[in-house]
Design a protein around this motif. Sequence first.
Motif, PDB file in Angstrom:
ATOM      1  N   ALA A  27      32.204  55.467   9.910  1.00 34.35           N
ATOM      2  CA  ALA A  27      33.558  55.728   9.744  1.00 34.35           C
ATOM      3  C   ALA A  27      34.199  57.043  11.500  1.00 34.35           C
ATOM      4  O   ALA A  27      34.569  56.440  12.235  1.00 34.35           O
ATOM      5  CB  ALA A  27      33.525  56.906   9.159  1.00 34.35           C
ATOM      6  N   MET A  30      34.126  53.923  13.999  1.00 30.94           N
ATOM      7  CA  MET A  30      35.781  53.343  13.688  1.00 30.94           C
ATOM      8  C   MET A  30      37.077  54.597  14.557  1.00 30.94           C
ATOM      9  O   MET A  30      37.254  54.236  15.149  1.00 30.94           O
ATOM     10  CB  MET A  30      36.774  53.665  12.450  1.00 30.94           C
ATOM     11  CG  MET A  30      35.621  52.095  11.668  1.00 30.94           C
ATOM     12  SD  MET A  30      36.805  50.824  10.030  1.00 30.94           S
ATOM     13  CE  MET A  30      36.345  53.105   9.059  1.00 30.94           C
ATOM     14  N   ILE A  91      38.240  55.093   3.528  1.00 29.72           N
ATOM     15  CA  ILE A  91      38.592  53.535   4.703  1.00 29.72           C
ATOM     16  C   ILE A  91      39.400  52.864   4.587  1.00 29.72           C
ATOM     17  O   ILE A  91      39.895  52.278   5.771  1.00 29.72           O
ATOM     18  CB  ILE A  91      37.325  53.405   4.368  1.00 29.72           C
ATOM     19  CG1 ILE A  91      36.272  54.040   5.170  1.00 29.72           C
ATOM     20  CG2 ILE A  91      36.893  52.076   6.030  1.00 29.72           C
ATOM     21  CD1 ILE A  91      34.662  53.529   4.875  1.00 29.72           C
ATOM     22  N   MET A  95      42.340  51.567   7.478  1.00 31.14           N
ATOM     23  CA  MET A  95      42.524  50.111   7.615  1.00 31.14           C
ATOM     24  C   MET A  95      43.796  49.635   7.454  1.00 31.14           C
ATOM     25  O   MET A  95      44.305  48.858   8.377  1.00 31.14           O
ATOM     26  CB  MET A  95      41.241  49.068   6.421  1.00 31.14           C
ATOM     27  CG  MET A  95      40.137  49.525   7.307  1.00 31.14           C
ATOM     28  SD  MET A  95      38.814  48.673   6.066  1.00 31.14           S
ATOM     29  CE  MET A  95      39.200  47.102   5.419  1.00 31.14           C
ATOM     30  N   MET A 124      38.012  60.247   5.418  1.00 29.42           N
ATOM     31  CA  MET A 124      36.982  59.788   5.996  1.00 29.42           C
ATOM     32  C   MET A 124      36.068  60.417   6.547  1.00 29.42           C
ATOM     33  O   MET A 124      34.950  60.311   5.908  1.00 29.42           O
ATOM     34  CB  MET A 124      36.998  58.474   6.753  1.00 29.42           C
ATOM     35  CG  MET A 124      36.389  57.577   6.909  1.00 29.42           C
ATOM     36  SD  MET A 124      37.289  56.136   7.796  1.00 29.42           S
ATOM     37  CE  MET A 124      37.644  56.897   9.535  1.00 29.42           C
ATOM     38  N   ASN A 179      38.998  47.983  13.636  1.00 31.80           N
ATOM     39  CA  ASN A 179      38.419  48.593  12.527  1.00 31.80           C
ATOM     40  C   ASN A 179      38.634  47.476  11.288  1.00 31.80           C
ATOM     41  O   ASN A 179      37.152  47.989  10.736  1.00 31.80           O
ATOM     42  CB  ASN A 179      39.796  49.212  11.778  1.00 31.80           C
ATOM     43  CG  ASN A 179      39.744  50.631  13.227  1.00 31.80           C
ATOM     44  OD1 ASN A 179      39.239  50.435  14.446  1.00 31.80           O
ATOM     45  ND2 ASN A 179      41.314  50.337  13.964  1.00 31.80           N
ATOM     46  N   GLY A 183      35.210  48.581   8.593  1.00 35.43           N
ATOM     47  CA  GLY A 183      35.459  49.277   7.384  1.00 35.43           C
ATOM     48  C   GLY A 183      35.094  48.854   6.349  1.00 35.43           C
ATOM     49  O   GLY A 183      35.055  49.196   5.340  1.00 35.43           O
TER      50      GLY A 183
END
Length: 501
Positions: A27, A30, A91, A95, A124, A179, A183
């Motif tokens: 996480a 990202m 997540i 996304m 997240m 991502n 993810g």
Amino acid sequence: MLQALSNRLAGVKLDRQMLIPLIVACALFMENTDSTVIATSLPAIAADIGEDPIALKLALTSYLVSLAIFIPISGWMADRFGARTVFRLAIVVFMGGSLACAFSNSLGSFVAARFLQGIGGSMMVPVGRLVLLRSIPKSQLVSALAYLTVPALVGPVVGPPLGGFITTYFDWRWIFFINIPIGILGIVLASVFIENIREEDVVPLDIGGFVLAGFGFAALMMGFASGGRHLIPPGISVALAVAGAVSLVLYYVHSRRVAAPLLKLDLLKIPTFRANVVAGSLFRIGVGAIPFLLPLMLQLGFGLSPVQSGLITFISAVGALFMKTLATRVLRRYGFRTVLTVNAVLASATLAIYGFFTPTTSMTLMLAVLFAGGCLRSLQFTAINAIGYADVEPRDMSYATSLSSVAQQLSLSFGVALGALVLQFASDLSGHTEIRTEDFWPAFVVVAAVSASSALVTLFLARDAGTEVSGHVPRERVAAPGGARRLTAEAVQQHPTAGET
């Protein structure tokens, strides 16, 4: 399918205390990749959607506004529905926001997409950190946080050159698709290895506090960040800031009257946690301006391409990654108070130096300063994050992570807004119609001064503050009768390598 994967991996001997930080780091990876990629691509995005580069500060602050609104309920959501459930759903939302960014065609739609990303990020990262704090013994917290941030630091290393390459040779929209595979990996690993930790008796959600705090944070930050040319009128910005401040005062009054407030402000009575929030916020105000100011200076001031800018700025992340291998030893040797105070001044000095770079500055010198700055900021963040939870009781961890995370996002947002404000003021004062190299040094100096002021807070910490976490034994306590043997034994028990120093 997930059950089959879990059974297959069951026979593999994995260190759970290392594995959980690495899963949560998906996480963080990202988030860090996303923010650094966007920072490198801001001038290109602004040109594509027909906006002034300074106006793109809203794309950065809108994400932080969303975090500030929803982070306070992240701990409650994790306790109520289970940390793993909330972590995976967050997540998915993040996304979705990434895809929305990729298809944005205006400043409004881009800001809205970033806000959606913030909703996912608000759950997240704090919930992932909560999983870590509830799974790792305090004596191993520094090492666990180091494991947690190592993969996350790969994002800033890869992000600038990757974002610059994609922006220069393809289209900036492709940077948001990065991502998606990360993810998916995070969701799968969380489903297999993370327990769905939840509390048995969850207090009712403080809805009144959520409304007051959420509106207060959003209005205050948007009022501070939206002022200036090409954005909303100054009168509206001032009104938003005042309304936000009033709402936060009302929240404070409200929090004193309810049994389970959304943000437990009483935790600020703990000296180590107060240092985390107050000193950490001041330091982050300066650091928060770097992703906005540095790429703009290199591209608009120096005339570099996005890929050239990315190849220069990523060296800071390399320095941060390098320091993670030394942070535990440094803290054990010097203790939290010394590290946080001295290092804040040194890290802020490197930040101020950034403003005096010119197109003729030696590339070797520039890279050396950026590397040193990355090392020093990494050490400061590791120390401030670790000491914050040194004296927090397990039952208050969710409150502590929420309050600390809100303070982090507020300070980062203020950093972007402050850097943009000083940059714009310097440009207007010089009579420039476009941003020039000489407009940047006042902004870097101002934000560096704010970061350095954090040393005035940590200077008053006790010499043995956070000893249980750092393993540092102050000399006066070692000199006490029987103190050396007793405390050193405790330190060695908590930190197996403590005896090496």
